[in-house]
Design an enzyme around this catalytic site. Structure first.
Site, PDB file in Angstrom:
ATOM      1  N   HIS A  34       0.862  -1.179   0.000  1.00 33.50           N
ATOM      2  CA  HIS A  34       0.000   0.000   0.000  1.00 33.50           C
ATOM      3  C   HIS A  34       0.902   1.232   0.000  1.00 33.50           C
ATOM      4  O   HIS A  34       2.142   1.115  -0.034  1.00 33.50           O
ATOM      5  CB  HIS A  34      -0.950  -0.030   1.203  1.00 33.50           C
ATOM      6  CG  HIS A  34      -0.260  -0.295   2.506  1.00 33.50           C
ATOM      7  ND1 HIS A  34       0.608   0.603   3.081  1.00 33.50           N
ATOM      8  CD2 HIS A  34      -0.273  -1.384   3.325  1.00 33.50           C
ATOM      9  CE1 HIS A  34       1.076   0.101   4.208  1.00 33.50           C
ATOM     10  NE2 HIS A  34       0.583  -1.118   4.378  1.00 33.50           N
ATOM     11  N   HIS A  37       4.045   1.334   2.152  1.00 26.34           N
ATOM     12  CA  HIS A  37       5.244   0.662   1.619  1.00 26.34           C
ATOM     13  C   HIS A  37       5.909   1.523   0.546  1.00 26.34           C
ATOM     14  O   HIS A  37       7.134   1.606   0.469  1.00 26.34           O
ATOM     15  CB  HIS A  37       4.876  -0.678   0.982  1.00 26.34           C
ATOM     16  CG  HIS A  37       4.334  -1.699   1.925  1.00 26.34           C
ATOM     17  ND1 HIS A  37       3.022  -2.079   1.939  1.00 26.34           N
ATOM     18  CD2 HIS A  37       4.946  -2.425   2.896  1.00 26.34           C
ATOM     19  CE1 HIS A  37       2.830  -3.000   2.864  1.00 26.34           C
ATOM     20  NE2 HIS A  37       3.983  -3.222   3.467  1.00 26.34           N
ATOM     21  N   GLN A  61       7.222 -15.728  11.681  1.00 27.79           N
ATOM     22  CA  GLN A  61       6.779 -14.622  12.536  1.00 27.79           C
ATOM     23  C   GLN A  61       5.279 -14.664  12.795  1.00 27.79           C
ATOM     24  O   GLN A  61       4.730 -13.729  13.364  1.00 27.79           O
ATOM     25  CB  GLN A  61       7.222 -13.277  11.974  1.00 27.79           C
ATOM     26  CG  GLN A  61       6.547 -12.847  10.692  1.00 27.79           C
ATOM     27  CD  GLN A  61       7.150 -11.564  10.145  1.00 27.79           C
ATOM     28  OE1 GLN A  61       8.211 -11.570   9.543  1.00 27.79           O
ATOM     29  NE2 GLN A  61       6.470 -10.441  10.335  1.00 27.79           N
ATOM     30  N   GLN A 153       8.815  -3.289  16.303  1.00 27.24           N
ATOM     31  CA  GLN A 153       9.644  -4.040  15.353  1.00 27.24           C
ATOM     32  C   GLN A 153      10.882  -3.233  14.964  1.00 27.24           C
ATOM     33  O   GLN A 153      11.993  -3.755  14.912  1.00 27.24           O
ATOM     34  CB  GLN A 153       8.804  -4.357  14.115  1.00 27.24           C
ATOM     35  CG  GLN A 153       9.603  -4.812  12.908  1.00 27.24           C
ATOM     36  CD  GLN A 153       8.730  -5.232  11.759  1.00 27.24           C
ATOM     37  OE1 GLN A 153       8.146  -6.297  11.790  1.00 27.24           O
ATOM     38  NE2 GLN A 153       8.628  -4.422  10.722  1.00 27.24           N
TER      39      GLN A 153
HETATM   40  O1  PAF Z   1       6.978  -5.364   8.650  1.00 32.07           O
HETATM   41  C1  PAF Z   1       6.921  -6.386   7.915  1.00 32.07           C
HETATM   42  O2  PAF Z   1       6.247  -6.417   6.882  1.00 32.07           O
HETATM   43  C2  PAF Z   1       7.685  -7.628   8.318  1.00 32.07           C
HETATM   44  O3  PAF Z   1       7.633  -7.851   9.675  1.00 32.07           O
HETATM   45  C3  PAF Z   1       9.136  -7.656   7.798  1.00 32.07           C
HETATM   46  C4  PAF Z   1       9.978  -6.546   8.407  1.00 32.07           C
HETATM   47  C5  PAF Z   1       9.144  -7.546   6.288  1.00 32.07           C
HETATM   48  C6  PAF Z   1       9.806  -8.991   8.173  1.00 32.07           C
HETATM   49  O4  PAF Z   1       9.105 -10.074   7.636  1.00 32.07           O
END
Ligand code: PAF
Length: 281
Positions: A34, A37, A61, A153
């Site tokens: 989107h 990004h 994850q 994160q």
């Molecule tokens: O933020 C994300 O989309 C994910 O956690 C990442 C950093 C690409 C790792 O898979």
């Protein structure tokens, strides 16, 4: 824009750029792209000569009851968006390429991984730290860019990049929001029309609580009222509404330093997160 699916092809292409003295940026994603990004690609272009994006829905994850199987996958559309945003190389590997048989290593970051999303999603940040470590080792970029929407994160990644001497500059980029303030997220696609209406209360309540805190309101009372407001707006559950140190993410009882206000709340089956900076006056 070139698309590669193997680590060998990725290394060959990036290696040639590095040999030519070009600066390389990496934007890791899980796809379903989107505007948020695309703003990371923009930032990457401002910091490097060549931009690599990755799309990999990283199984490590996601918890057992999470949305791995239904996570939106739309690589052809994503590739078009990346190409028009000026991305030079897309790395879109298979699960087998990233985690071949015999894979046995983990990466775990103490402190900043604990609490907030770390509490509700056990193992999530280990999975993020692992895949981002791998991507950084594969690309060896000069700079890597991550959105501040996933602020915890971002701090986890900053921590291990420094601790493991990865030698990459980690940059955070501001949250991109919809017209009503909702933070852009691939998971917003899960929301029904009714849930999308409720979701708009998240940034409104968050903004109100941030304003109250900066105006000197008592923290526990402001947070309790914010939680009640979210439930009254139609959220099913508030996982957390908390203030933490902006860098270490240590919990704060009073706004006595640069801090961040964090929220996670559930509407229907979707869990939404958001955060805002809060500073003492
Ligand atoms: O933020 C994300 O989309 C994910 O956690 C990442 C950093 C690409 C790792 O898979």
């Amino acid at each position: 824009m070139t698309i590669v699916r193997t680590v060998a092809d990725l290394r060959e292409m990036v290696g040639a750029w590095r040999k030519a003295g070009l600066r390389v940026a990496l934007v890791p994603t899980m796809g379903a792209l989107h505007q948020g990004h695309l703003s990371l690609i923009e930032a990457a272009k401002a910091h490097a000569d060549r931009v690599v994006a990755s799309i990999f829905v990283n199984p490590k994850q996601f918890g057992v009851n999470e949305d791995l199987s239904r996570y939106p996958r739309q690589e052809a559309r994503d590739a078009e968006l990346l190409k028009s945003a000026g991305c030079d190389l897309l790395f879109a590997p298979t699960v087998e390429e990233m985690y071949p048989a015999g894979f046995a290593t983990s990466v775990s970051v103490a402190g900043v991984s604990e609490g907030l999303c770390g509490a509700a999603r056990p193992g999530h940040f280990d999975g993020v730290a692992l895949i981002v470590t791998k991507l950084l080792n594969m690309v060896r970029p000069d700079v890597a860019i991550f959105g501040e929407k996933d602020y915890q994160q971002l701090q986890v990644i900053r921590r291990f990049a420094e601790d493991l001497n990865i030698g990459v500059e980690i940059l955070g980029a501001p949250i991109v929001r919809e017209a009503d303030g909702l933070a852009m997220s691939s998971r917003n696609a899960y929301l029904s029309a009714e849930e999308r209406g409720i979701a708009g209360a998240l940034p409104r309540v968050l903004g109100r609580v941030a304003e109250q805190l900066e105006g000197g309101a008592e923290m526990a009372a402001a947070l309790a009222q914010g939680t009640r407001d979210l439930l009254a707006a139609g959220f099913k559950q508030v996982d957390y509404l908390e203030v933490r140190d902006a860098r270490t993410l240590e919990p704060l009882q009073a706004l006595d330093r640069e801090a961040r206000l964090f929220v996670a709340a559930r509407v229907g089956t979707t869990r939404l997160i958001d955060n805002l900076p809060v500073r003492p006056r």
